[in-house]
Motif scaffolding. Structure first.
Motif, short mmCIF file in Angstrom:
data_model
loop_
_atom_site.label_atom_id
_atom_site.label_comp_id
_atom_site.label_asym_id
_atom_site.label_seq_id
_atom_site.Cartn_x
_atom_site.Cartn_y
_atom_site.Cartn_z
N VAL A 1 9.27 -12.94 -10.31
CA VAL A 1 8.30 -11.78 -10.59
C VAL A 1 8.91 -10.55 -10.99
CG1 VAL A 1 6.76 -10.27 -9.24
CG2 VAL A 1 6.48 -12.90 -9.04
N ALA A 2 10.08 -10.32 -10.04
CA ALA A 2 11.00 -9.26 -10.29
C ALA A 2 11.51 -9.20 -11.60
CB ALA A 2 12.25 -9.01 -9.22
N GLU A 3 12.04 -10.41 -12.23
CA GLU A 3 12.69 -10.71 -13.63
C GLU A 3 11.71 -10.24 -14.45
OE1 GLU A 3 16.06 -14.00 -13.27
OE2 GLU A 3 14.10 -14.51 -13.24
N CYS A 4 10.41 -10.85 -14.46
CA CYS A 4 9.62 -10.27 -15.37
C CYS A 4 9.26 -8.95 -15.70
CB CYS A 4 8.20 -11.27 -15.08
SG CYS A 4 8.10 -12.96 -15.51
N ASN A 5 9.05 -8.44 -14.35
CA ASN A 5 8.76 -6.89 -14.37
C ASN A 5 9.90 -6.02 -14.92
OD1 ASN A 5 6.34 -6.93 -13.09
ND2 ASN A 5 7.09 -7.14 -10.89
N ILE A 6 11.01 -6.18 -14.73
CA ILE A 6 12.29 -5.66 -15.27
C ILE A 6 12.34 -5.95 -16.90
CG2 ILE A 6 14.74 -5.92 -15.23
CD1 ILE A 6 14.51 -5.92 -11.94
N LYS A 7 12.14 -7.33 -17.17
CA LYS A 7 12.19 -7.45 -18.64
C LYS A 7 11.34 -6.72 -19.51
CE LYS A 7 11.75 -11.47 -21.79
NZ LYS A 7 11.50 -12.81 -21.99
N HIS A 8 10.05 -6.49 -19.14
CA HIS A 8 8.80 -6.19 -19.70
C HIS A 8 8.94 -4.35 -19.57
CE1 HIS A 8 7.62 -10.29 -19.90
NE2 HIS A 8 6.98 -9.93 -20.70
N CYS A 9 9.55 -3.80 -18.51
CA CYS A 9 9.33 -2.46 -18.22
C CYS A 9 10.54 -1.81 -18.85
CB CYS A 9 9.33 -2.26 -16.92
SG CYS A 9 7.53 -2.51 -15.94
N PRO B 1 12.52 -2.89 -21.91
CA PRO B 1 12.96 -3.99 -23.06
C PRO B 1 14.32 -3.40 -23.80
CG PRO B 1 10.99 -2.55 -23.51
CD PRO B 1 11.32 -2.24 -22.00
N GLU B 2 14.69 -1.98 -23.29
CA GLU B 2 15.60 -1.26 -24.14
C GLU B 2 17.06 -1.64 -23.32
OE1 GLU B 2 14.54 1.43 -20.53
OE2 GLU B 2 13.57 0.20 -22.33
N MET B 3 16.81 -2.44 -22.32
CA MET B 3 18.04 -2.67 -21.59
C MET B 3 18.53 -4.09 -22.29
SD MET B 3 17.82 -2.07 -17.63
CE MET B 3 17.62 -0.35 -16.92
N SER B 4 19.98 -4.33 -22.03
CA SER B 4 20.36 -5.71 -22.54
C SER B 4 20.14 -6.58 -21.31
CB SER B 4 21.83 -5.40 -22.65
OG SER B 4 22.66 -5.30 -21.64
N GLU B 5 20.46 -7.72 -21.85
CA GLU B 5 20.09 -8.76 -20.78
C GLU B 5 21.14 -8.60 -19.57
OE1 GLU B 5 20.16 -12.88 -22.10
OE2 GLU B 5 18.60 -12.62 -23.56
N ASP B 6 22.35 -8.42 -19.71
CA ASP B 6 23.34 -8.06 -18.78
C ASP B 6 22.88 -6.99 -17.75
OD1 ASP B 6 24.96 -10.23 -19.42
OD2 ASP B 6 26.28 -8.81 -20.54
N GLU B 7 22.39 -5.90 -18.50
CA GLU B 7 21.92 -4.60 -17.85
C GLU B 7 20.66 -5.00 -17.21
OE1 GLU B 7 23.22 -0.91 -20.71
OE2 GLU B 7 21.47 -2.24 -21.16
N LEU C 1 18.29 -6.15 -11.50
CA LEU C 1 17.55 -7.27 -10.81
C LEU C 1 18.26 -7.56 -9.21
CD1 LEU C 1 15.40 -9.61 -10.46
CD2 LEU C 1 17.28 -10.97 -11.35
N TRP C 2 19.53 -7.49 -9.43
CA TRP C 2 20.50 -7.96 -8.09
C TRP C 2 20.68 -6.70 -7.38
CZ3 TRP C 2 20.23 -12.39 -6.59
CH2 TRP C 2 20.17 -13.52 -7.32
N LYS C 3 20.66 -5.24 -8.04
CA LYS C 3 20.65 -4.04 -7.33
C LYS C 3 19.42 -4.16 -6.52
CE LYS C 3 23.78 -1.22 -10.45
NZ LYS C 3 24.01 0.04 -11.20
N ASN C 4 18.23 -4.58 -7.28
CA ASN C 4 16.98 -4.30 -6.59
C ASN C 4 16.92 -5.42 -5.40
OD1 ASN C 4 13.59 -5.58 -7.06
ND2 ASN C 4 13.95 -3.51 -6.59
N ALA C 5 17.48 -6.30 -5.49
CA ALA C 5 17.51 -7.51 -4.38
C ALA C 5 18.31 -6.95 -3.50
CB ALA C 5 18.42 -8.90 -4.91
#
Length: 301
Positions: free
Chosen positions: A45-53, A55-61, A66-70
């Motif tokens: 759920v967090a991955e989906c939210n971050i990916k869609h919110c 999109p200007e970030m790279s996959e690494d970013e 995600l893990w900072k949010n964890a």
């Protein structure tokens, strides 16, 4: 038996509140990462939210966020005893107020002040500042757990916050509270029923946004501010800051909801790791628009 269980839980949390905040947050950082590893469904759920919110970030970013949010999510959970059971003077030693004059100016207009509070940082820390300085109330939805319900309401009411349930009686009480020139806190990023909200953009996505906040503002032309309690690094505490919100004086509920979401998005972008990305904020989409969480739900029915 229920009373005994409730007493034990409350006793343990009260004892945990005495642990230094920096220790609680250090433990939480580790627990948050472990939680994301174990609970793949919640992590997605967090991955989906971050990916869609973002999109200007790279996959690494995106992965780093995600893990900072964890870690921040874990901190929020483990610091909860501190937020619910601390003595006001102890909690305020860990809290700085960046711009208190903004709230004072709004309050002095005597039209009431609606405080928008997103699920960001540790919003519970607001209870140690607002009711200590202003007559304050808060809208809330009763928790399913009787024990949790008692802990939440008791922790807020003991410092002077009036609690108004999200029902017709509670709404009437809250409107009267605002008309008397008081403060009303609303957690405005909950997902309402479709008939109680409008679709307004949030990070470029349609988000069903409740009309309740607008309902409280319009009758008395109340002032509106958004408040954040941002977590500082290394257990240093929290910084409370008040922010302007545009568009809430509009007669149009969509314009008001758009202004509300824009204000929330602006503060979230300052420290996106501290927002509650585990929440399915976009789960109720307009008809014909697929859920961003659909892929995982198909793979894990």
């Amino acid at each position: 038996m229920k009373k005994l269980k409730s007493s034990i839980i409350i006793g343990l949390m009260s004892a945990a509140s005495l642990i230094p905040l920096s220790w609680l947050q250090a433990i939480g950082s580790v627990c948050g990462r472990l939680y994301f590893v174990i609970h793949r469904k919640r992590r997605f759920v967090a991955e989906c939210n971050i990916k869609h919110c973002f999109p200007e970030m790279s996959e690494d970013e995106q992965a780093q966020l995600l893990w900072k949010n964890a870690e921040e999510t874990g901190k929020w959970v483990c610091e909860t005893p501190f937020a619910w059971f601390s003595k006001p003077e102890r909690a305020m030693k860990k809290t700085t107020i960046k711009n208190p004059e903004k709230l004072q100016e709004a309050f002095d207009k005597k039209k009431g002040v609606v405080i928008i509070m997103p699920h960001y940082g540790n919003w519970e820390m607001m209870n140690y500042y607002l009711p200590q300085n202003y007559p304050s109330g808060c809208m809330y939805k009763a928790a399913k757990s009787e024990t949790l319900e008692k802990v939440i309401t008791d922790s807020r009411e003991r410092v002077g916050t009036k609690m108004f349930n999200v029902d017709m009686t509670g709404v009437r009480q809250a409107l009267k509270h605002i008309k008397q020139g008081n403060l009303l806190v609303v957690l405005s990023d909950h997902i309402p029923e479709r008939k109680a909200g409008v679709y307004a953009p949030f990070f470029g996505l349609p988000a069903l946004t409740g009309k309740m906040t607008h309902t409280f503002v319009r009758p008395n032309k109340a002032e509106v501010l958004l408040v954040t309690a941002t977590r500082k690094a290394k257990g240093a505490g929290f910084e409370i800051e008040f922010h302007d919100v545009e568009g809430m004086d509009s007669k149009d509920s969509l314009a008001a909801a758009t202004g509300l979401n824009k204000a929330i998005e602006k503060v979230v972008r300052k420290a996106p790791e501290q927002y509650q990305w585990l929440y399915k904020r976009f789960r109720r989409q307009p008809k014909g628009v697929p859920s961003i969480y659909k892929t995982y739900e198909k793979l894990n029915p």
